[in-house]
Design an enzyme around this catalytic site. Sequence first.
Site, PDB file in Angstrom:
ATOM      1  N   SER A 161       6.920 -16.440  -1.747  1.00 44.79           N
ATOM      2  CA  SER A 161       6.194 -15.769  -2.826  1.00 44.79           C
ATOM      3  C   SER A 161       6.579 -16.330  -4.186  1.00 44.79           C
ATOM      4  O   SER A 161       7.718 -16.214  -4.627  1.00 44.79           O
ATOM      5  CB  SER A 161       6.478 -14.261  -2.808  1.00 44.79           C
ATOM      6  OG  SER A 161       6.022 -13.684  -4.019  1.00 44.79           O
ATOM      7  N   GLN A 163       5.416 -15.151  -6.892  1.00 42.96           N
ATOM      8  CA  GLN A 163       5.593 -14.017  -7.820  1.00 42.96           C
ATOM      9  C   GLN A 163       7.037 -13.533  -7.794  1.00 42.96           C
ATOM     10  O   GLN A 163       7.631 -13.263  -8.832  1.00 42.96           O
ATOM     11  CB  GLN A 163       4.633 -12.883  -7.454  1.00 42.96           C
ATOM     12  CG  GLN A 163       3.186 -13.256  -7.743  1.00 42.96           C
ATOM     13  CD  GLN A 163       2.202 -12.177  -7.354  1.00 42.96           C
ATOM     14  OE1 GLN A 163       2.573 -11.174  -6.745  1.00 42.96           O
ATOM     15  NE2 GLN A 163       0.937 -12.372  -7.684  1.00 42.96           N
ATOM     16  N   ASP A 309      -4.462 -18.002  -1.593  1.00 45.34           N
ATOM     17  CA  ASP A 309      -5.541 -17.267  -2.261  1.00 45.34           C
ATOM     18  C   ASP A 309      -6.927 -17.725  -1.818  1.00 45.34           C
ATOM     19  O   ASP A 309      -7.932 -17.127  -2.203  1.00 45.34           O
ATOM     20  CB  ASP A 309      -5.425 -17.426  -3.784  1.00 45.34           C
ATOM     21  CG  ASP A 309      -4.224 -16.671  -4.334  1.00 45.34           C
ATOM     22  OD1 ASP A 309      -3.747 -15.732  -3.662  1.00 45.34           O
ATOM     23  OD2 ASP A 309      -3.757 -17.028  -5.429  1.00 45.34           O
ATOM     24  N   LYS A 336      -2.778  -8.353  -0.315  1.00 44.18           N
ATOM     25  CA  LYS A 336      -3.372  -8.895  -1.544  1.00 44.18           C
ATOM     26  C   LYS A 336      -4.221  -7.795  -2.202  1.00 44.18           C
ATOM     27  O   LYS A 336      -4.030  -6.626  -1.924  1.00 44.18           O
ATOM     28  CB  LYS A 336      -4.189 -10.148  -1.221  1.00 44.18           C
ATOM     29  CG  LYS A 336      -3.334 -11.307  -0.714  1.00 44.18           C
ATOM     30  CD  LYS A 336      -2.403 -11.825  -1.797  1.00 44.18           C
ATOM     31  CE  LYS A 336      -1.534 -12.950  -1.309  1.00 44.18           C
ATOM     32  NZ  LYS A 336      -0.479 -13.306  -2.258  1.00 44.18           N
TER      33      LYS A 336
HETATM   34  C1  S3P Z   1       0.657 -15.984  -7.720  1.00 45.46           C
HETATM   35  C2  S3P Z   1       1.317 -16.031  -6.515  1.00 45.46           C
HETATM   36  C3  S3P Z   1       0.689 -15.650  -5.240  1.00 45.46           C
HETATM   37  C4  S3P Z   1      -0.825 -15.586  -5.351  1.00 45.46           C
HETATM   38  C5  S3P Z   1      -1.266 -14.860  -6.581  1.00 45.46           C
HETATM   39  C6  S3P Z   1      -0.745 -15.561  -7.824  1.00 45.46           C
HETATM   40  C7  S3P Z   1       1.377 -16.379  -8.929  1.00 45.46           C
HETATM   41  O1  S3P Z   1       1.164 -14.379  -4.858  1.00 45.46           O
HETATM   42  O2  S3P Z   1      -1.363 -14.970  -4.212  1.00 45.46           O
HETATM   43  O3  S3P Z   1      -2.667 -14.799  -6.653  1.00 45.46           O
HETATM   44  O4  S3P Z   1       0.722 -16.603  -9.984  1.00 45.46           O
HETATM   45  O5  S3P Z   1       2.606 -16.493  -8.883  1.00 45.46           O
HETATM   46  P1  S3P Z   1       2.493 -14.173  -3.957  1.00 45.46           P
HETATM   47  O6  S3P Z   1       3.662 -14.547  -4.772  1.00 45.46           O
HETATM   48  O7  S3P Z   1       2.477 -12.710  -3.612  1.00 45.46           O
HETATM   49  O8  S3P Z   1       2.292 -15.068  -2.761  1.00 45.46           O
END
Ligand code: S3P
Length: 427
Positions: A161, A163, A309, A336
Amino acid sequence: HRSTNLTGEIAIPGDKSISHRAIMLGALANGVTEVNGFLQGADCLATLTAFQAMGVKVEQTENHSLKIMGVGLHGLSAPKQKIDLGNSGTSIRLITGILAGQPFATVLTGDASLCSRPMNRVVQPLSQMGAKIETSAEGRAPLIIYGTALKGISYTLPIVSAQVKSCLLLAGLYASGKTTVIEIGVSRDHTERMLTGFGVKLQKEGNAITIEGGQTLTAAAITVPGDISSAAFFMVAASIVPNSKVVLKNVGINPTRIGCINILKQMGAKIHFQNEREVCGEPVADIEVESAKLHGIMIPLDQVPLAIDEFPILFIAAAVAAGKTILHGAKELRVKESDRIHSMALGLATLGIHCEEHEDGMTIEGGKFSSGVIDSHHDHRIAMAFSIAGLLADGPVTIKECDNVKTSFPNFVTLLTDLGGNLEVRQ
Ligand code: S3P
Protein backbone atom coordinates in the site's frame (compact mmCIF):
# COMPACT_ATOMS: atom_id res chain seq x y z
CA HIS A 1 -24.37 4.00 -26.69
CA ARG A 2 -22.68 1.82 -29.26
CA SER A 3 -20.00 3.87 -31.04
CA THR A 4 -18.32 3.24 -34.38
CA ASN A 5 -14.68 4.10 -33.79
CA LEU A 6 -12.58 6.31 -31.54
CA THR A 7 -10.00 8.61 -33.09
CA GLY A 8 -8.02 11.68 -32.15
CA GLU A 9 -5.61 13.11 -29.64
CA ILE A 10 -6.51 14.16 -26.12
CA ALA A 11 -4.60 15.53 -23.14
CA ILE A 12 -5.14 13.44 -20.03
CA PRO A 13 -5.82 15.47 -16.85
CA GLY A 14 -3.36 15.54 -13.95
CA ASP A 15 -2.40 12.52 -11.87
CA LYS A 16 -4.50 12.26 -8.73
CA SER A 17 -1.79 10.71 -6.53
CA ILE A 18 0.79 13.31 -7.55
CA SER A 19 -1.67 16.24 -7.19
CA HIS A 20 -2.43 15.22 -3.58
CA ARG A 21 1.26 14.99 -2.75
CA ALA A 22 2.03 18.35 -4.40
CA ILE A 23 -0.41 20.09 -2.03
CA MET A 24 0.85 18.24 1.04
CA LEU A 25 4.56 18.74 0.43
CA GLY A 26 4.04 22.28 -0.88
CA ALA A 27 2.17 23.15 2.33
CA LEU A 28 4.93 21.76 4.55
CA ALA A 29 7.77 23.34 2.58
CA ASN A 30 9.60 26.60 3.15
CA GLY A 31 8.80 28.94 0.26
CA VAL A 32 6.28 29.05 -2.59
CA THR A 33 5.56 25.87 -4.55
CA GLU A 34 4.10 26.31 -8.02
CA VAL A 35 2.07 23.42 -9.34
CA ASN A 36 1.09 23.06 -12.99
CA GLY A 37 -1.33 20.46 -14.26
CA PHE A 38 -3.02 20.06 -10.86
CA LEU A 39 -6.06 17.76 -11.05
CA GLN A 40 -9.15 19.77 -10.16
CA GLY A 41 -10.94 16.61 -9.03
CA ALA A 42 -13.00 16.53 -5.86
CA ASP A 43 -10.49 14.27 -4.06
CA CYS A 44 -7.53 16.60 -4.63
CA LEU A 45 -9.69 19.63 -3.82
CA ALA A 46 -10.51 17.95 -0.49
CA THR A 47 -6.78 17.80 0.27
CA LEU A 48 -6.42 21.44 -0.79
CA THR A 49 -9.29 22.58 1.43
CA ALA A 50 -7.87 20.62 4.37
CA PHE A 51 -4.56 22.48 4.23
CA GLN A 52 -6.31 25.81 3.73
CA ALA A 53 -8.26 25.04 6.91
CA MET A 54 -4.89 24.59 8.64
CA GLY A 55 -3.68 28.05 7.62
CA VAL A 56 -2.00 27.37 4.26
CA LYS A 57 -2.64 30.06 1.64
CA VAL A 58 -3.13 28.84 -1.91
CA GLU A 59 -3.57 31.00 -5.01
CA GLN A 60 -5.14 29.62 -8.12
CA THR A 61 -3.18 31.25 -10.95
CA GLU A 62 -4.75 29.58 -13.98
CA ASN A 63 -7.20 26.75 -14.44
CA HIS A 64 -4.82 23.98 -13.41
CA SER A 65 -2.05 26.01 -11.79
CA LEU A 66 -1.61 26.73 -8.12
CA LYS A 67 0.79 28.65 -5.92
CA ILE A 68 1.11 27.17 -2.45
CA MET A 69 2.59 29.42 0.20
CA GLY A 70 4.40 26.83 2.29
CA VAL A 71 4.22 27.25 6.06
CA GLY A 72 7.18 24.98 6.87
CA LEU A 73 7.18 21.62 8.66
CA HIS A 74 5.93 23.15 11.92
CA GLY A 75 3.73 25.94 10.53
CA LEU A 76 0.28 24.31 10.35
CA SER A 77 -2.38 25.66 12.68
CA ALA A 78 -5.34 23.90 14.29
CA PRO A 79 -8.40 23.84 12.00
CA LYS A 80 -11.55 25.45 13.45
CA GLN A 81 -13.74 22.49 12.53
CA LYS A 82 -13.44 18.85 11.66
CA ILE A 83 -11.92 18.23 8.24
CA ASP A 84 -14.16 16.46 5.72
CA LEU A 85 -12.17 14.54 3.10
CA GLY A 86 -15.18 13.38 1.09
CA ASN A 87 -14.49 10.19 -0.84
CA SER A 88 -10.70 10.38 -0.72
CA GLY A 89 -8.71 7.51 0.80
CA THR A 90 -5.37 9.05 -0.19
CA SER A 91 -6.25 12.31 1.60
CA ILE A 92 -7.28 10.72 4.86
CA ARG A 93 -4.47 8.17 5.09
CA LEU A 94 -1.62 10.53 4.16
CA ILE A 95 -2.93 13.49 6.17
CA THR A 96 -3.31 11.27 9.25
CA GLY A 97 0.46 10.71 9.07
CA ILE A 98 1.09 14.46 8.97
CA LEU A 99 -1.39 15.27 11.74
CA ALA A 100 -0.16 12.58 14.14
CA GLY A 101 2.89 14.72 14.91
CA GLN A 102 1.22 18.16 15.22
CA PRO A 103 0.87 20.10 18.49
CA PHE A 104 -2.95 20.16 18.10
CA ALA A 105 -5.85 17.77 17.74
CA THR A 106 -7.95 17.26 14.60
CA VAL A 107 -10.95 15.26 13.52
CA LEU A 108 -10.92 13.73 10.04
CA THR A 109 -14.08 12.44 8.44
CA GLY A 110 -15.53 11.71 4.99
CA ASP A 111 -18.50 10.35 3.07
CA ALA A 112 -20.22 7.01 3.71
CA SER A 113 -17.74 5.11 1.52
CA LEU A 114 -14.67 6.64 3.19
CA CYS A 115 -16.11 6.03 6.67
CA SER A 116 -16.51 2.35 5.82
CA ARG A 117 -12.89 1.80 4.69
CA PRO A 118 -10.16 0.36 6.93
CA MET A 119 -8.00 2.92 8.75
CA ASN A 120 -6.21 0.61 11.21
CA ARG A 121 -3.64 -0.03 8.52
CA VAL A 122 -2.32 3.48 9.27
CA VAL A 123 -3.48 3.85 12.88
CA GLN A 124 -1.64 0.75 14.13
CA PRO A 125 1.87 1.63 12.89
CA LEU A 126 1.36 5.30 13.80
CA SER A 127 0.44 4.18 17.34
CA GLN A 128 3.74 2.29 17.47
CA MET A 129 5.40 5.63 16.70
CA GLY A 130 3.61 7.12 19.72
CA ALA A 131 0.57 8.62 17.97
CA LYS A 132 -2.73 8.96 19.82
CA ILE A 133 -5.58 8.34 17.44
CA GLU A 134 -9.15 7.37 18.23
CA THR A 135 -11.08 5.58 15.52
CA SER A 136 -14.78 4.85 15.23
CA ALA A 137 -15.97 1.25 15.51
CA GLU A 138 -13.81 -1.35 13.73
CA GLY A 139 -11.03 1.11 12.96
CA ARG A 140 -13.07 3.33 10.65
CA ALA A 141 -13.23 7.12 10.22
CA PRO A 142 -14.09 9.58 11.72
CA LEU A 143 -10.64 9.69 13.29
CA ILE A 144 -9.70 11.89 16.23
CA ILE A 145 -5.99 12.61 16.06
CA TYR A 146 -4.41 14.02 19.22
CA GLY A 147 -1.06 15.35 18.00
CA THR A 148 1.88 14.02 20.05
CA ALA A 149 5.64 13.60 19.90
CA LEU A 150 6.52 10.71 17.59
CA LYS A 151 9.48 8.38 17.55
CA GLY A 152 10.89 6.59 14.52
CA ILE A 153 10.21 2.87 14.07
CA SER A 154 11.04 0.16 11.62
CA TYR A 155 7.84 -1.29 10.18
CA THR A 156 7.20 -4.04 7.65
CA LEU A 157 3.99 -3.28 5.76
CA PRO A 158 1.65 -6.28 6.01
CA ILE A 159 -0.01 -5.28 2.70
CA VAL A 160 1.23 -3.56 -0.43
CA SER A 161 0.00 0.00 0.00
CA ALA A 162 1.45 3.30 -1.16
CA GLN A 163 -0.99 5.12 1.11
CA VAL A 164 0.31 3.38 4.23
CA LYS A 165 3.95 3.72 3.13
CA SER A 166 3.45 7.43 2.39
CA CYS A 167 1.59 8.03 5.66
CA LEU A 168 4.51 6.61 7.64
CA LEU A 169 7.16 8.49 5.66
CA LEU A 170 5.28 11.75 6.26
CA ALA A 171 4.90 10.95 9.97
CA GLY A 172 8.62 10.11 9.91
CA LEU A 173 9.35 13.77 9.10
CA TYR A 174 7.95 14.62 12.55
CA ALA A 175 9.49 11.69 14.44
CA SER A 176 12.68 11.62 16.44
CA GLY A 177 15.36 9.44 14.83
CA LYS A 178 14.82 7.29 11.78
CA THR A 179 11.65 5.75 10.39
CA THR A 180 12.08 2.73 8.14
CA VAL A 181 9.29 1.27 6.02
CA ILE A 182 9.84 -2.17 4.53
CA GLU A 183 7.64 -3.15 1.58
CA ILE A 184 6.57 -6.69 0.72
CA GLY A 185 5.78 -5.72 -2.88
CA VAL A 186 6.18 -2.72 -5.15
CA SER A 187 3.77 0.20 -4.67
CA ARG A 188 3.68 3.59 -6.37
CA ASP A 189 6.69 5.68 -5.37
CA HIS A 190 5.48 9.24 -6.01
CA THR A 191 6.00 10.26 -2.37
CA GLU A 192 9.64 9.21 -2.42
CA ARG A 193 10.26 10.93 -5.74
CA MET A 194 8.58 14.15 -4.67
CA LEU A 195 10.19 14.26 -1.22
CA THR A 196 13.55 14.00 -2.98
CA GLY A 197 12.52 16.89 -5.24
CA PHE A 198 11.80 18.98 -2.12
CA GLY A 199 15.33 18.29 -0.86
CA VAL A 200 14.49 15.57 1.68
CA LYS A 201 17.05 12.78 2.00
CA LEU A 202 15.72 9.21 1.86
CA GLN A 203 17.78 6.04 1.99
CA LYS A 204 16.60 3.15 -0.17
CA GLU A 205 18.10 -0.26 0.47
CA GLY A 206 16.38 -3.10 -1.29
CA ASN A 207 12.74 -2.85 -0.27
CA ALA A 208 13.43 -0.66 2.80
CA ILE A 209 13.04 3.12 2.76
CA THR A 210 14.40 5.21 5.63
CA ILE A 211 13.68 8.83 6.45
CA GLU A 212 15.28 10.89 9.20
CA GLY A 213 12.98 13.18 11.19
CA GLY A 214 13.19 16.97 11.28
CA GLN A 215 14.34 17.55 7.70
CA THR A 216 13.39 20.79 5.98
CA LEU A 217 11.36 20.74 2.77
CA THR A 218 12.30 23.39 0.23
CA ALA A 219 9.62 24.65 -2.17
CA ALA A 220 9.80 23.26 -5.70
CA ALA A 221 8.12 23.76 -9.08
CA ILE A 222 5.96 20.79 -9.94
CA THR A 223 4.45 19.80 -13.26
CA VAL A 224 1.90 17.03 -12.73
CA PRO A 225 1.79 14.45 -15.54
CA GLY A 226 -1.50 13.07 -16.87
CA ASP A 227 -3.00 10.28 -14.79
CA ILE A 228 -2.35 6.80 -16.21
CA SER A 229 -5.37 5.60 -14.21
CA SER A 230 -7.56 7.99 -16.22
CA ALA A 231 -5.75 7.19 -19.48
CA ALA A 232 -6.50 3.48 -18.90
CA PHE A 233 -10.20 3.98 -19.74
CA PHE A 234 -9.24 5.22 -23.21
CA MET A 235 -6.52 2.61 -23.67
CA VAL A 236 -9.14 -0.08 -23.24
CA ALA A 237 -11.79 1.82 -25.22
CA ALA A 238 -9.48 2.28 -28.22
CA SER A 239 -8.34 -1.35 -27.98
CA ILE A 240 -11.83 -2.86 -28.01
CA VAL A 241 -13.81 -0.51 -30.29
CA PRO A 242 -12.93 -1.58 -33.86
CA ASN A 243 -11.02 0.77 -36.20
CA SER A 244 -9.89 3.08 -33.40
CA LYS A 245 -6.60 4.93 -33.07
CA VAL A 246 -6.01 7.48 -30.32
CA VAL A 247 -3.08 9.36 -28.86
CA LEU A 248 -3.20 10.14 -25.14
CA LYS A 249 -0.85 13.04 -24.54
CA ASN A 250 1.35 13.62 -21.55
CA VAL A 251 0.69 10.51 -19.45
CA GLY A 252 2.80 9.51 -16.43
CA ILE A 253 4.47 6.15 -17.08
CA ASN A 254 6.15 5.66 -13.72
CA PRO A 255 7.21 1.97 -13.63
CA THR A 256 5.25 1.49 -10.39
CA ARG A 257 2.03 2.45 -12.23
CA ILE A 258 2.21 0.73 -15.63
CA GLY A 259 0.73 -2.64 -14.67
CA CYS A 260 -2.35 -1.88 -16.78
CA ILE A 261 -0.20 -1.39 -19.89
CA ASN A 262 1.82 -4.55 -19.21
CA ILE A 263 -1.39 -6.53 -18.72
CA LEU A 264 -3.14 -5.10 -21.79
CA LYS A 265 -0.05 -5.78 -23.94
CA GLN A 266 -0.02 -9.40 -22.74
CA MET A 267 -3.66 -9.58 -23.81
CA GLY A 268 -2.63 -8.46 -27.30
CA ALA A 269 -3.19 -4.69 -27.09
CA LYS A 270 -1.30 -2.39 -29.44
CA ILE A 271 0.08 0.31 -27.17
CA HIS A 272 3.16 2.38 -27.99
CA PHE A 273 5.00 5.14 -26.16
CA GLN A 274 6.03 8.23 -28.11
CA ASN A 275 8.10 11.19 -27.02
CA GLU A 276 9.28 9.60 -23.74
CA ARG A 277 10.69 12.19 -21.34
CA GLU A 278 11.18 12.93 -17.66
CA VAL A 279 9.23 15.76 -15.99
CA CYS A 280 9.93 16.70 -12.35
CA GLY A 281 11.40 13.29 -11.59
CA GLU A 282 8.50 11.36 -13.16
CA PRO A 283 8.67 9.54 -16.54
CA VAL A 284 6.08 10.78 -19.05
CA ALA A 285 5.07 9.81 -22.61
CA ASP A 286 2.38 10.22 -25.22
CA ILE A 287 0.62 6.89 -25.62
CA GLU A 288 -0.68 5.65 -28.95
CA VAL A 289 -3.34 2.94 -28.86
CA GLU A 290 -4.93 1.10 -31.79
CA SER A 291 -7.72 -1.46 -31.89
CA ALA A 292 -6.54 -5.02 -31.40
CA LYS A 293 -7.90 -8.51 -30.91
CA LEU A 294 -7.53 -9.18 -27.19
CA HIS A 295 -7.25 -12.61 -25.60
CA GLY A 296 -7.71 -13.66 -21.99
CA ILE A 297 -4.71 -14.25 -19.72
CA MET A 298 -3.80 -15.32 -16.23
CA ILE A 299 -2.86 -11.93 -14.76
CA PRO A 300 0.69 -12.12 -13.35
CA LEU A 301 0.67 -11.64 -9.57
CA ASP A 302 3.55 -9.17 -9.68
CA GLN A 303 1.50 -6.83 -11.89
CA VAL A 304 -1.44 -6.64 -9.48
CA PRO A 305 -0.21 -3.79 -7.22
CA LEU A 306 1.02 -1.92 -10.30
CA ALA A 307 -2.50 -1.95 -11.77
CA ILE A 308 -4.57 -1.84 -8.61
CA ASP A 309 -6.78 1.08 -9.65
CA GLU A 310 -7.26 -0.13 -13.21
CA PHE A 311 -9.00 -3.47 -12.59
CA PRO A 312 -12.53 -2.16 -13.22
CA ILE A 313 -11.57 -1.16 -16.76
CA LEU A 314 -9.28 -4.19 -17.23
CA PHE A 315 -12.30 -6.38 -16.41
CA ILE A 316 -14.17 -4.66 -19.26
CA ALA A 317 -11.29 -5.56 -21.60
CA ALA A 318 -11.37 -9.15 -20.29
CA ALA A 319 -15.13 -9.30 -20.86
CA VAL A 320 -14.68 -8.95 -24.63
CA ALA A 321 -11.34 -10.77 -24.96
CA ALA A 322 -11.24 -14.27 -26.44
CA GLY A 323 -11.18 -16.91 -23.71
CA LYS A 324 -10.78 -16.61 -19.96
CA THR A 325 -9.01 -13.99 -17.87
CA ILE A 326 -8.14 -14.98 -14.32
CA LEU A 327 -7.18 -12.59 -11.54
CA HIS A 328 -5.98 -13.56 -8.07
CA GLY A 329 -3.99 -11.68 -5.43
CA ALA A 330 -6.22 -8.61 -5.55
CA LYS A 331 -8.11 -8.77 -2.25
CA GLU A 332 -7.43 -5.05 -1.79
CA LEU A 333 -10.08 -4.40 -4.46
CA ARG A 334 -12.68 -5.27 -1.84
CA VAL A 335 -11.81 -2.17 0.24
CA LYS A 336 -11.58 0.51 -2.44
CA GLU A 337 -14.25 3.20 -3.01
CA SER A 338 -16.61 0.22 -3.32
CA ASP A 339 -16.02 -3.53 -3.18
CA ARG A 340 -14.76 -3.49 -6.75
CA ILE A 341 -14.80 -7.26 -7.21
CA HIS A 342 -18.47 -7.42 -6.27
CA SER A 343 -19.52 -4.19 -8.02
CA MET A 344 -17.89 -5.35 -11.25
CA ALA A 345 -19.22 -8.92 -11.02
CA LEU A 346 -22.78 -7.63 -10.62
CA GLY A 347 -22.44 -5.22 -13.53
CA LEU A 348 -20.76 -7.72 -15.85
CA ALA A 349 -23.47 -10.28 -15.14
CA THR A 350 -26.12 -7.63 -15.90
CA LEU A 351 -24.51 -7.11 -19.32
CA GLY A 352 -24.55 -10.86 -20.02
CA ILE A 353 -20.91 -11.68 -19.25
CA HIS A 354 -20.07 -14.92 -17.42
CA CYS A 355 -17.81 -14.27 -14.47
CA GLU A 356 -17.01 -15.82 -11.15
CA GLU A 357 -16.01 -13.85 -8.08
CA HIS A 358 -13.06 -15.04 -5.98
CA GLU A 359 -12.26 -13.70 -2.55
CA ASP A 360 -9.12 -12.14 -4.07
CA GLY A 361 -10.07 -11.66 -7.72
CA MET A 362 -12.29 -12.83 -10.54
CA THR A 363 -12.49 -15.18 -13.52
CA ILE A 364 -14.08 -13.61 -16.58
CA GLU A 365 -15.14 -15.43 -19.71
CA GLY A 366 -14.97 -13.25 -22.83
CA GLY A 367 -18.32 -12.63 -24.55
CA LYS A 368 -20.49 -9.79 -25.84
CA PHE A 369 -22.10 -6.98 -23.89
CA SER A 370 -25.86 -6.74 -23.95
CA SER A 371 -27.70 -3.61 -22.84
CA GLY A 372 -28.59 -3.08 -19.19
CA VAL A 373 -28.77 -0.82 -16.16
CA ILE A 374 -25.69 -0.72 -13.94
CA ASP A 375 -25.34 0.39 -10.34
CA SER A 376 -21.96 2.10 -9.99
CA HIS A 377 -22.12 1.84 -6.19
CA HIS A 378 -21.12 5.53 -6.16
CA ASP A 379 -17.66 4.44 -7.32
CA HIS A 380 -16.07 6.66 -9.99
CA ARG A 381 -14.02 3.93 -11.62
CA ILE A 382 -16.97 1.50 -11.82
CA ALA A 383 -19.08 4.20 -13.51
CA MET A 384 -16.37 5.04 -16.07
CA ALA A 385 -15.55 1.38 -16.74
CA PHE A 386 -19.15 0.51 -17.61
CA SER A 387 -19.51 3.56 -19.82
CA ILE A 388 -16.70 2.09 -21.94
CA ALA A 389 -18.64 -1.21 -22.04
CA GLY A 390 -21.59 0.77 -23.43
CA LEU A 391 -19.53 1.73 -26.51
CA LEU A 392 -19.64 -1.92 -27.63
CA ALA A 393 -22.97 -3.12 -26.21
CA ASP A 394 -25.82 -4.14 -28.49
CA GLY A 395 -28.17 -1.63 -26.82
CA PRO A 396 -27.86 1.27 -24.37
CA VAL A 397 -26.01 0.81 -21.09
CA THR A 398 -27.34 3.09 -18.36
CA ILE A 399 -25.09 3.73 -15.38
CA LYS A 400 -26.62 5.04 -12.19
CA GLU A 401 -24.94 7.24 -9.54
CA CYS A 402 -22.20 8.80 -11.64
CA ASP A 403 -21.66 11.87 -9.49
CA ASN A 404 -18.38 10.57 -8.09
CA VAL A 405 -16.72 10.59 -11.51
CA LYS A 406 -15.78 14.14 -10.53
CA THR A 407 -13.52 12.80 -7.75
CA SER A 408 -10.83 11.75 -10.24
CA PHE A 409 -11.88 12.72 -13.77
CA PRO A 410 -14.26 15.70 -14.06
CA ASN A 411 -13.97 15.98 -17.87
CA PHE A 412 -14.26 12.25 -18.63
CA VAL A 413 -17.47 12.62 -20.65
CA THR A 414 -16.11 15.55 -22.69
CA LEU A 415 -12.92 13.71 -23.60
CA LEU A 416 -14.70 10.47 -24.50
CA THR A 417 -17.11 12.48 -26.65
CA ASP A 418 -14.17 14.28 -28.32
CA LEU A 419 -12.78 10.90 -29.38
CA GLY A 420 -16.13 9.93 -30.91
CA GLY A 421 -17.77 8.15 -27.98
CA ASN A 422 -21.55 8.38 -28.02
CA LEU A 423 -22.85 9.00 -24.51
CA GLU A 424 -25.34 11.28 -22.83
CA VAL A 425 -25.52 12.53 -19.27
CA ARG A 426 -28.88 12.79 -17.53
CA GLN A 427 -29.09 14.60 -14.23
C1 S3P B 1 -2.84 5.64 -3.85
C2 S3P B 1 -2.54 4.35 -3.48
C3 S3P B 1 -3.41 3.20 -3.78
C4 S3P B 1 -4.45 3.53 -4.83
C5 S3P B 1 -5.11 4.85 -4.58
C6 S3P B 1 -4.07 5.97 -4.58
C7 S3P B 1 -1.91 6.70 -3.50
O1 S3P B 1 -4.08 2.82 -2.60
O2 S3P B 1 -5.42 2.52 -4.89
O3 S3P B 1 -6.07 5.13 -5.56
O4 S3P B 1 -2.03 7.83 -4.06
O5 S3P B 1 -1.01 6.47 -2.68
P1 S3P B 1 -3.47 1.75 -1.55
O6 S3P B 1 -2.31 2.36 -0.89
O7 S3P B 1 -4.61 1.49 -0.59
O8 S3P B 1 -3.12 0.55 -2.39
